[in-house]
Design a protein around this motif. Structure first.
Motif: not given
Length: 152
Positions: A65-67, A78-83, A90-93, A95-99
């Motif tokens: 999901l994120v590199e 770098h996010f790839d949300l295809y899968r 996204l809440e579990f990873i 997500i808001e901490e990356y932005f």
């Protein structure tokens, strides 16, 4: 809304566009990458990340999901949300901490994370055009508009 259109002859031209954009982007910035499978979203991302001085392998984060790329002056995610099966994942990873104010976020398949992602400053539409590619870079915020103006 300003945009910049360019034809990309091959993968090298796509990488070069990423490097060109890297010279114009600074944190914070959110970039949405739109295009079919194989259009060149990861190839573009490779160029942008290398444009910031990263010398290692830039791989697609399809399964992770994120590199993250922690560089001297900036953090690039770098996010790839295809899968992504459910945007709530996204809440579990966290997500808001990356932005953050010190990050640049590149998001492939942003439609799959709708409601959980920060808004884009720039949207890059990459599409197949016969044997080549075509890219349209659209500035969606004041930050994005300034970058597009510098490209034009």
């Amino acid at each position: 809304m300003q945009s910049y259109q360019i034809d990309l002859a091959d993968a090298d031209a796509t990488v070069a566009l990423g490097k060109q954009l890297a010279a114009l982007i600074s944190a914070p910035c959110v970039v949405y990458l739109i295009g079919d499978l194989g259009a060149g979203k990861t190839t573009f991302s490779r160029g942008l990340i290398q444009g910031f001085g990263y010398e290692g392998n830039v791989k697609s984060p399809t399964y992770t999901l994120v590199e993250p790329y922690e560089l001297a002056d900036v953090s690039i995610y770098h996010f790839d949300l295809y899968r992504l099966a459910d945007p709530q994942e996204l809440e579990f990873i966290g997500i808001e901490e990356y932005f953050t104010q010190s990050s640049i976020c590149l998001v492939e398949w942003p439609d799959k994370g709708q409601g959980w992602l920060a808004s884009a400053d720039i949207q890059i539409n990459i599409e197949h055009k016969n044997e080549q590619r075509s890219a349209e870079i659209v500035g969606l915020t004041a930050i994005g508009q300034k970058i597009v103006e510098q490209l034009a």
